[in-house]
Design a protein around this motif. Structure first.
Motif, PDB file in Angstrom:
ATOM      1  N   ASN A  60     -38.802   7.129  -5.408  1.00  0.00           N
ATOM      2  CA  ASN A  60     -37.748   7.914  -5.139  1.00  0.00           C
ATOM      3  C   ASN A  60     -38.224   9.217  -4.372  1.00  0.00           C
ATOM      4  N   HIS A 332     -25.257  11.335  -4.642  1.00  0.00           N
ATOM      5  CA  HIS A 332     -26.387  11.512  -3.926  1.00  0.00           C
ATOM      6  C   HIS A 332     -26.715  12.530  -2.872  1.00  0.00           C
ATOM      7  N   VAL A 340     -30.344   8.632  -8.040  1.00  0.00           N
ATOM      8  CA  VAL A 340     -31.192   7.235  -8.034  1.00  0.00           C
ATOM      9  C   VAL A 340     -31.506   6.848  -9.401  1.00  0.00           C
ATOM     10  N   VAL A 344     -29.887   3.577 -10.021  1.00  0.00           N
ATOM     11  CA  VAL A 344     -30.497   2.332  -9.280  1.00  0.00           C
ATOM     12  C   VAL A 344     -31.610   1.755 -10.145  1.00  0.00           C
ATOM     13  N   ARG A 345     -31.757   0.519 -10.262  1.00  0.00           N
ATOM     14  CA  ARG A 345     -32.644  -0.167 -10.965  1.00  0.00           C
ATOM     15  C   ARG A 345     -34.081   0.489 -10.332  1.00  0.00           C
ATOM     16  N   VAL A 350     -35.635  -3.360  -5.157  1.00  0.00           N
ATOM     17  CA  VAL A 350     -34.144  -2.618  -5.379  1.00  0.00           C
ATOM     18  C   VAL A 350     -34.171  -1.333  -4.605  1.00  0.00           C
ATOM     19  N   ARG A 351     -35.410  -0.461  -4.937  1.00  0.00           N
ATOM     20  CA  ARG A 351     -35.481   0.757  -4.745  1.00  0.00           C
ATOM     21  C   ARG A 351     -35.729   0.833  -3.083  1.00  0.00           C
ATOM     22  N   VAL A 354     -32.414   0.089  -1.338  1.00  0.00           N
ATOM     23  CA  VAL A 354     -31.500   1.009  -1.572  1.00  0.00           C
ATOM     24  C   VAL A 354     -31.790   2.356  -0.824  1.00  0.00           C
ATOM     25  N   LEU A 366     -25.094  -0.784  -1.812  1.00  0.00           N
ATOM     26  CA  LEU A 366     -24.451  -0.351  -2.811  1.00  0.00           C
ATOM     27  C   LEU A 366     -23.416  -1.251  -3.495  1.00  0.00           C
ATOM     28  N   VAL A 371     -27.906  -4.098  -7.836  1.00  0.00           N
ATOM     29  CA  VAL A 371     -28.911  -3.107  -7.567  1.00  0.00           C
ATOM     30  C   VAL A 371     -28.642  -1.927  -8.695  1.00  0.00           C
ATOM     31  N   TYR A 372     -27.751  -2.087  -9.519  1.00  0.00           N
ATOM     32  CA  TYR A 372     -27.437  -0.800 -10.436  1.00  0.00           C
ATOM     33  C   TYR A 372     -28.194  -1.021 -11.842  1.00  0.00           C
ATOM     34  N   HIS A 373     -28.365   0.122 -12.293  1.00  0.00           N
ATOM     35  CA  HIS A 373     -29.181   0.379 -13.727  1.00  0.00           C
ATOM     36  C   HIS A 373     -28.117  -0.267 -14.827  1.00  0.00           C
TER      37      HIS A 373
END
Length: 419
Positions: A60, A332, A340, A344-345, A350-351, A354, A366, A371-373
């Motif tokens: 991040n 964001h 994030v 975001v996973r 993935v990070r 993204v 996106l 990619v999502y948590h």
């Protein structure tokens, strides 16, 4: 020197340092590494080993003080790493600047000390980490004067604190709050709500208060997934998991009081939960009073407050039914680190997709539901739906079409003129 330069580049130094400060087998704490390290190359002629990237993840881009440290995290550190071992009731927020051998075989440790010092406005403790051979007396003197810890990293992976910092107070920002949130019992990192109906979590304080064994009571009346219910109840701050057992929090006791006021006993209250098993109807519709209590509990969850306020602002900006990518893009811009961490996973692939090396959002990514948590886009959203806050329930990332997934408030508040 050539061998040391190859083995102790900046990513290697940071990987050894993260392993020392935030060991993988620790059951507390959370740390992120800056997005620049998600690259598969570092020096001009060298690739970053995939094992190093995996260790450095999640990534991040978190602003602390005047810039973006290489690592930022929250954890109760080992006593030999600090001049004092704690600050108040919370573990310290730690920032690290790593320096390794560059293409010319040099290490700019002094610059790392100054960079770390610039993070002290918002961190409780800061460090520079560098190869042991690059740390001279002048570096240690400068670090001591600036209250910067110095971590000497050896090629074998060992990390020794040759200067330890004093823990100091700091000011809190939305960026550092994101990391503190993830390190808390309510964070979503490496955890999952597990269950997507809030009744399963509201029932846990009742089962805990019941004189019979908690697991048996919960399994009989509500849900067999006792561990998942307990974890979710802790996420929602209804219970606290301690070494000596699970205890009700003030919010959890309020749930018990509600049940006693409405039913006279938790046994009678739990009997109603039998009626709601496997129901797909909105909880706030089939049990309005419990729905109101659910709304209070869910709104006390820090992520809910941020989501609701920003969805209201999107409505005021003319976007009453934003899609998931629109929500993430909007959030964001205002709360990058928090967004994030929440959506975001955390795995490195993935990070890395993204976010680019500068922490900028790659919007095209996106549209991929994977990619999502899941605890956010599935379980948390489902709970917000059942609480009567959102119009639609959550969806598993594997079945998620982000461009068709709307995040709209069920009741919009029309702005009023000041009086």
């Amino acid at each position: 020197m050539a061998s040391a330069a190859r083995s102790l580049t900046e990513p290697q130094v940071l990987a050894h340092t993260k392993r020392r400060l935030f060991p993988e087998d620790a059951d507390d704490g959370y740390a992120v590494v800056d997005t620049q390290f998600a690259s598969n190359r570092w020096l001009a002629d060298g690739a970053i080993d995939s094992s190093v990237t995996e260790l450095l993840a999640p990534f991040n881009h978190v602003r602390v003080g005047s810039g973006y440290p290489d690592l930022v995290g929250v954890r109760v550190l080992d006593p030999d790493l600090l001049a004092v071992d704690r600050l108040g009731e919370e573990p310290p927020l730690v920032a690290v600047e790593a320096k390794g051998y560059d293409d010319r075989g040099g290490v700019d440790v002094e610059r790392g000390v100054v960079q770390a010092y610039d993070r002290l406005d918002e961190a409780n403790a800061v460090y520079v980490a560098a190869p042991v051979a690059s740390i001279g007396g002048s570096v240690r003197t400068l670090a001591r004067e600036l209250n910067v810890g110095v971590l000497a990293v050896d090629a074998d992976g060992s990390v020794d604190a040759v200067e330890v910092p004093r823990v100091v107070g700091n000011r809190t920002t939305s960026e550092t709050t994101a990391i503190r949130f993830q390190a808390s019992a309510q964070g979503v990192a490496d955890k999952s709500f597990g269950l997507n109906h809030p009744k399963n979590y509201l029932a846990y304080p009742l089962a805990l208060y019941h004189p019979d064994e908690t697991g048996r009571v919960l399994s009989e009346h509500v849900v067999r997934a006792v561990d998942a219910a307990r974890t979710g109840a802790a996420f929602l701050n209804l219970v606290e998991e301690r070494p000596d057992g699970v205890r009700l929090t003030p919010l959890g006791r309020e749930v018990v009081r509600f049940a006693l006021a409405e039913y006279g006993s938790v046994e009678s209250a739990l009997a109603d939960f039998d009626e709601w098993k496997r129901s797909r109807r909105r909880f706030s519709d089939i049990a309005p009073k419990w729905g109101l209590l659910t709304r209070r509990v869910v709104y006390a969850y820090p992520a809910t407050q941020l989501l609701v306020e920003e969805l209201q602002r999107l409505h005021e900006d003319g976007v009453p039914e934003p899609t998931l990518p629109q929500v993430v893009e909007y959030l964001h811009e205002l709360h990058p680190s928090f967004t994030v961490e929440l959506f975001v996973r955390g795995d490195d692939d993935v990070r890395g997709r993204v976010l680019d090396a500068d922490g900028e959002l790659q919007r095209a990514e996106l549209t991929d539901g994977n990619v999502y948590h899941a605890p956010t886009v599935f379980q948390l959203k489902a709970m917000l739906y059942h609480a009567g806050i959102l119009t639609t329930r959550g969806t598993e990332p594997s079945n998620l079409d982000p461009t068709a997934d709307t995040w709209a408030l069920r009741e919009q508040v029309t702005p009023t003129e000041p009086r």
